[in-house]
Design an enzyme around this catalytic site. Structure first.
Site, PDB file in Angstrom:
ATOM      1  N   PRO A 267       0.788  -1.234   0.000  1.00 46.09           N
ATOM      2  CA  PRO A 267       0.000   0.000   0.000  1.00 46.09           C
ATOM      3  C   PRO A 267       0.820   1.284   0.000  1.00 46.09           C
ATOM      4  CG  PRO A 267       0.068  -0.930   2.205  1.00 46.09           C
ATOM      5  CD  PRO A 267       0.785  -1.906   1.318  1.00 46.09           C
ATOM      6  N   CYS A 268       2.148   1.210   0.125  1.00 54.29           N
ATOM      7  CA  CYS A 268       2.951   2.441   0.263  1.00 54.29           C
ATOM      8  C   CYS A 268       3.895   2.704  -0.906  1.00 54.29           C
ATOM      9  CB  CYS A 268       3.755   2.388   1.568  1.00 54.29           C
ATOM     10  SG  CYS A 268       2.729   2.417   3.058  1.00 54.29           S
ATOM     11  N   PHE A 269       4.828   1.802  -1.155  1.00 49.81           N
ATOM     12  CA  PHE A 269       5.871   2.058  -2.143  1.00 49.81           C
ATOM     13  C   PHE A 269       5.337   2.451  -3.524  1.00 49.81           C
ATOM     14  CE2 PHE A 269       9.482  -0.525   0.041  1.00 49.81           C
ATOM     15  CZ  PHE A 269       9.725   0.551   0.872  1.00 49.81           C
TER      16      PHE A 269
END
Length: 438
Positions: A267-269
């Site tokens: 969900p971030c990178f």
């Protein structure tokens, strides 16, 4: 200290529990009544390693409420950890944070004491100075730095190891409107963390840039390692691990995230890369490295697909071991294994999935198109290919002689992380990524 946490998702609840377990008085705030009822009943509603025991340890100092005003009134710091969804252009939306600021403003306006607002959610550069602080000043009638403080304090954690990462950070990033607010937040963390991190105190805008650029630099290392692996596969005798270990020994580089395998997901990178590019476009500057990082990352599943297609018959049965975006979590958001599964299915293959974690998220992603197995042996039965996609030592403990007997004759064993390198398994053609043995 007295701290209120608004937003009790994976990061919010874990963070609140860490602070409470170390002695801070913590009020957890969320609008989800079912979540609050479960927490009040002593249940652990979120699946994260170590959270259940941590909540038990923290319970004396941790209370839960849906009353935002009461939580702010009875705390010195309010930490905001809510979603900042990606928009079509890749930038993050501040809608949820703005809603929270509107909710806490009356309580801050009514307080006589200096209150610190700490945004933990990842935001676009300029959000704090140009949006959040002006909004809060307008709603409260108070002046930032004089009547209240504002901090941007994003975390650098990974799902599956949130608590470990939170308690043992390399660096704690604190962007602050004023010295008092920054030092107060620093002191709050100093009483919690178990490592000796660098405290990077800076302006709000520099902290916002740091958060995005650090994550993008990490993904650059990942994509470099994967491009190096692809190159090594073309050179007889080459071994990406030998090369990357030597490169990583140089202090200018470092070994972390420098191992060829699958690309980055989660969900971030991926979204931080897109947001980083959106920042450049908004300023009239087109970034050059970030798009290539993303392009290399997108190429990894296709590269693996091409190897499987070349070594298996048409409409093959392929067993994928490891489905989530990384080991130790069930999350499949931007998972390269899921992307590979979709590619295989689109080409007419049968795909069987096995993971050490729950497969419910994979079922949502792939519906009834794939077969979901509760053991590696069920997944491998009659398969033309086994693809090891998770860098998990537990895979080495399986009965590989048995697996070699139950697959189709001459089946392919594709090892993305080379965890079985050096083992000779009967009836399996071994194909490690990143090694020039073809």
């Amino acid at each position: 200290m007295k701290i209120s946490f608004i937003g009790l998702g994976k990061l919010g609840l874990c963070s609140a529990a860490c602070f409470a377990a170390k002695g801070h008085q913590v009020i957890g705030v969320d609008c989800n009544a079912v979540l609050l009822d479960a927490l009040r009943a002593g249940q652990c509603p979120i699946n994260e390693n170590g959270l259940e025991s941590l909540l038990e340890k923290a319970k004396r100092n941790l209370t839960y409420t849906a009353d935002v005003a009461s939580a702010v009134a009875n705390s010195d710091i309010t930490m905001i950890i809510v979603r900042t969804p990606s928009q079509k252009d890749g930038s993050f939306s501040n809608a949820y944070i703005n809603t929270v600021l509107q909710q806490i403003a009356p309580a801050i306006a009514a307080k006589h004491d200096f209150h610190i607002v700490d945004v933990v959610s990842t935001v676009m550069p300029g959000s704090c100075d140009n949006a959040f602080i002006p909004l809060l000043e307008q709603l409260t009638g108070k002046i930032c730095c004089k009547d209240f403080g504002f901090v941007y304090n994003p975390e650098f954690i990974a799902l599956g190891s949130v608590i470990r990462d939170f308690l043992n950070p390399d660096m704690i990033l604190i962007g602050a409107s004023d010295e008092r607010s920054g030092e107060t937040v620093r002191d709050a963390y100093a009483a919690v963390v178990e490592s000796s991190p660098q405290y990077s105190l800076m302006s709000l805008i520099n902290a916002e840039i740091t958060k995005l650029s650090l994550n993008c630099f990490v993904t650059m290392k990942i994509s470099f390692a994967n491009e190096l692996a692809a190159l090594c596969e073309k050179i007889h005798g080459a071994n990406v691990d030998a090369v990357s270990n030597a490169i990583g020994a140089d202090s200018r580089v470092g070994r972390k995230y420098l191992k060829g395998g699958l690309g980055f997901g989660g969900p971030c990178f991926p979204r931080d890369n897109m947001a980083f590019q959106a920042v450049g476009r908004s300023l009239g500057y087109e970034l050059h490295i970030a798009p290539q990082v993303v392009a290399i990352n997108h190429a990894v599943p296709e590269r693996i697909f091409s190897y499987i297609q070349a070594h298996t018959p048409p409409a093959a049965t392929v067993a994928l071991f490891g489905v989530s975006y990384k080991r130790g979590t069930y999350i499949v958001e931007e998972s390269q294994a899921i992307l590979l599964a979709k590619r295989l299915l689109s080409a007419g293959n049968t795909v069987r999935l096995f993971d050490l974690c729950d497969l419910s998220a994979a079922r949502v992603a792939l519906q009834d198109d794939a077969v979901y197995c509760d053991s590696p042996y069920a997944a491998a039965q009659g398969a033309n290919c086994i693809a090891l996609l998770a860098d998990d030592p537990e895979f080495t403990e399986y009965d590989w002689e048995r697996l070699g007997q139950i697959v189709a004759p001459g089946a392919l064993l594709l090892d993305a992380w080379r965890i079985l390198a050096g083992r000779n398994i009967h009836n399996l053609e071994y194909l490690p990524l990143g090694m020039g043995i073809r």
